[in-house]
Design a protein around this motif. Structure first.
Motif, mmCIF file in Angstrom:
data_model
loop_
_atom_site.group_PDB
_atom_site.id
_atom_site.type_symbol
_atom_site.label_atom_id
_atom_site.label_comp_id
_atom_site.label_asym_id
_atom_site.label_seq_id
_atom_site.Cartn_x
_atom_site.Cartn_y
_atom_site.Cartn_z
ATOM 1 N N GLU A 2 34.590 19.590 8.391
ATOM 2 C CA GLU A 2 34.721 18.886 7.152
ATOM 3 C C GLU A 2 33.199 18.978 6.535
ATOM 4 O O GLU A 2 32.386 18.132 6.822
ATOM 5 C CB GLU A 2 35.404 17.544 7.298
ATOM 6 N N LYS A 3 33.111 19.570 5.280
ATOM 7 C CA LYS A 3 31.882 19.421 4.498
ATOM 8 C C LYS A 3 31.670 18.035 3.979
ATOM 9 O O LYS A 3 32.536 17.486 3.233
ATOM 10 C CB LYS A 3 31.894 20.280 3.467
ATOM 11 N N LEU A 4 30.680 17.289 4.341
ATOM 12 C CA LEU A 4 30.393 16.070 3.687
ATOM 13 C C LEU A 4 29.459 16.205 2.513
ATOM 14 O O LEU A 4 29.422 15.085 1.447
ATOM 15 C CB LEU A 4 29.845 15.266 4.705
ATOM 16 N N TYR A 5 28.600 17.135 2.527
ATOM 17 C CA TYR A 5 27.477 17.303 1.418
ATOM 18 C C TYR A 5 27.025 18.734 1.530
ATOM 19 O O TYR A 5 27.013 19.284 2.583
ATOM 20 C CB TYR A 5 26.581 16.421 1.729
ATOM 21 N N THR A 6 26.885 19.341 0.188
ATOM 22 C CA THR A 6 26.280 20.597 0.228
ATOM 23 C C THR A 6 24.992 20.621 -0.705
ATOM 24 O O THR A 6 25.330 19.972 -1.773
ATOM 25 C CB THR A 6 27.201 21.454 -0.175
ATOM 26 N N ALA A 7 23.725 20.922 -0.216
ATOM 27 C CA ALA A 7 22.525 20.835 -0.973
ATOM 28 C C ALA A 7 22.428 22.324 -1.719
ATOM 29 O O ALA A 7 22.752 23.308 -0.935
ATOM 30 C CB ALA A 7 21.583 20.559 -0.125
ATOM 31 N N SER A 8 22.186 22.513 -2.793
ATOM 32 C CA SER A 8 21.962 23.666 -3.557
ATOM 33 C C SER A 8 20.468 23.696 -4.136
ATOM 34 O O SER A 8 20.191 23.005 -4.953
ATOM 35 C CB SER A 8 22.769 23.829 -4.522
ATOM 36 N N VAL A 9 19.954 24.922 -3.724
ATOM 37 C CA VAL A 9 18.600 24.946 -4.222
ATOM 38 C C VAL A 9 18.339 26.453 -4.727
ATOM 39 O O VAL A 9 18.774 27.343 -4.044
ATOM 40 C CB VAL A 9 17.395 24.893 -3.035
ATOM 41 N N ILE A 10 17.852 26.834 -6.010
ATOM 42 C CA ILE A 10 17.438 28.121 -6.061
ATOM 43 C C ILE A 10 15.953 28.527 -6.102
ATOM 44 O O ILE A 10 15.216 27.501 -6.372
ATOM 45 C CB ILE A 10 17.741 28.140 -7.672
ATOM 46 N N ASP A 16 5.075 32.859 -2.932
ATOM 47 C CA ASP A 16 4.279 32.454 -4.011
ATOM 48 C C ASP A 16 5.365 32.209 -5.273
ATOM 49 O O ASP A 16 5.418 32.746 -6.241
ATOM 50 C CB ASP A 16 3.364 33.414 -4.172
ATOM 51 N N GLY A 17 5.955 31.487 -5.018
ATOM 52 C CA GLY A 17 7.383 31.172 -5.847
ATOM 53 C C GLY A 17 7.426 29.745 -6.540
ATOM 54 O O GLY A 17 6.753 29.055 -6.592
ATOM 55 N N HIS A 18 8.802 29.321 -6.471
ATOM 56 C CA HIS A 18 9.280 28.200 -7.097
ATOM 57 C C HIS A 18 10.625 27.961 -6.471
ATOM 58 O O HIS A 18 11.452 28.818 -6.285
ATOM 59 C CB HIS A 18 9.441 28.101 -8.589
ATOM 60 N N ILE A 19 10.982 26.734 -6.238
ATOM 61 C CA ILE A 19 12.165 26.069 -5.692
ATOM 62 C C ILE A 19 12.568 24.986 -6.478
ATOM 63 O O ILE A 19 11.981 24.147 -7.332
ATOM 64 C CB ILE A 19 12.216 25.779 -4.394
ATOM 65 N N LYS A 20 14.031 24.880 -6.843
ATOM 66 C CA LYS A 20 14.548 23.938 -7.637
ATOM 67 C C LYS A 20 15.953 23.543 -7.403
ATOM 68 O O LYS A 20 16.743 24.355 -6.996
ATOM 69 C CB LYS A 20 14.488 24.064 -9.396
ATOM 70 N N SER A 21 16.288 22.300 -6.878
ATOM 71 C CA SER A 21 17.430 21.789 -6.638
ATOM 72 C C SER A 21 18.438 22.003 -7.765
ATOM 73 O O SER A 21 17.952 21.724 -9.002
ATOM 74 C CB SER A 21 17.448 20.690 -5.800
ATOM 75 N N ASN A 22 19.703 22.034 -7.602
ATOM 76 C CA ASN A 22 20.694 21.628 -8.766
ATOM 77 C C ASN A 22 20.604 20.629 -9.485
ATOM 78 O O ASN A 22 20.901 20.345 -10.862
ATOM 79 C CB ASN A 22 22.157 22.073 -8.163
ATOM 80 N N ASP A 23 20.267 19.460 -8.888
ATOM 81 C CA ASP A 23 20.185 18.117 -9.616
ATOM 82 C C ASP A 23 18.864 18.057 -10.090
ATOM 83 O O ASP A 23 18.613 16.834 -10.741
ATOM 84 C CB ASP A 23 20.477 16.914 -8.699
ATOM 85 N N GLY A 24 17.661 19.009 -9.982
ATOM 86 C CA GLY A 24 16.441 18.558 -10.439
ATOM 87 C C GLY A 24 15.559 17.639 -9.781
ATOM 88 O O GLY A 24 14.296 17.695 -10.101
ATOM 89 N N LEU A 26 14.369 17.874 -6.541
ATOM 90 C CA LEU A 26 13.431 18.913 -5.938
ATOM 91 C C LEU A 26 12.827 19.933 -6.913
ATOM 92 O O LEU A 26 13.856 20.563 -7.367
ATOM 93 C CB LEU A 26 13.939 19.403 -4.484
ATOM 94 N N ASP A 27 11.917 19.779 -7.393
ATOM 95 C CA ASP A 27 11.204 20.901 -8.460
ATOM 96 C C ASP A 27 9.888 21.145 -7.864
ATOM 97 O O ASP A 27 8.950 20.639 -8.621
ATOM 98 C CB ASP A 27 11.395 20.489 -9.753
#
Length: 136
Positions: A2-10, A16-24, A26-27
Motif C-alpha cells: 500500500e503506497k502511503l506517500y509518493t515524492a515527485s522531483v523533476i 550540473d543541473g537543478h532539482i525541484k519537487s512538485n510542491d516547490g 525542494l528547489d
C-alpha cells in the motif's frame, strides 16, 4: 503493498543541473564536487542521498529502540556516501556512524544493526552498495 506517500522531483542537467519537487519545497541547484573535477559550490546527489538515508535510518532506529525500551531521541547518524571508480564503472559505498548516548557501544551496535535491517533505504541498498554500520 500500500503506497502511503509518493515524492515527485523533476531533475534536469545531471550533476550540473537543478532539482525541484512538485510542491516547490525542494528547489536546488546541483554541482559536481571539486573532487570529481566540478566547480562545487552546490549540493550533489551523494549529499542528498546521505541526508535522506540518515533521516530514514534514524526513524527506523527510533522504532526498533522503542520496541526495546531504549530512548534514542539524542541519537545521531553520520552518513558518508562515496562515489567510487570500480574498473570501467562507478559504484557507491556508504558508512553509517551511529551514536546513541547513554548506552554501551555493544548495546548501540545491536540497535544500529536492527535499525539497518528495518530502514527502507538500507533495505533498498542491501546487496547493491557496500555498507558499513558502526556504533561509535
Amino acid at each position: 503493498m500500500e503506497k502511503l506517500y509518493t515524492a515527485s522531483v523533476i531533475a534536469n542537467g545531471g550533476r550540473d543541473g537543478h532539482i525541484k519537487s512538485n510542491d516547490g519545497i525542494l528547489d536546488l541547484n546541483l554541482r559536481k564536487p571539486k573532487e570529481m573535477g566540478g566547480q562545487g559550490g552546490a549540493t550533489n546527489p551523494e549529499q542528498l542521498f546521505a541526508a535522506a538515508w540518515g533521516a530514514c535510518y534514524l526513524g527506523a532506529l527510533g522504532s526498533v529502540a522503542q520496541h526495546d525500551g531504549v530512548d534514542v531521541t539524542e541519537a545521531t547518524v553520520e552518513v558518508h556516501v562515496s562515489f567510487n571508480k570500480d574498473g570501467n564503472a562507478f559504484a557507491l559505498s556508504a558508512d553509517l556512524d551511529v551514536h546513541i548516548p547513554g548506552i554501551t557501544t555493544e548495546e548501540a551496535q545491536h540497535l544500529a544493526d536492527k535499525a539497518n535491517r528495518a530502514c527502507p533505504y538500507s533495505k533498498a541498498t542491501k546487496g547493491n552498495i557496500e555498507t558499513r554500520v558502526i556504533a561509535i
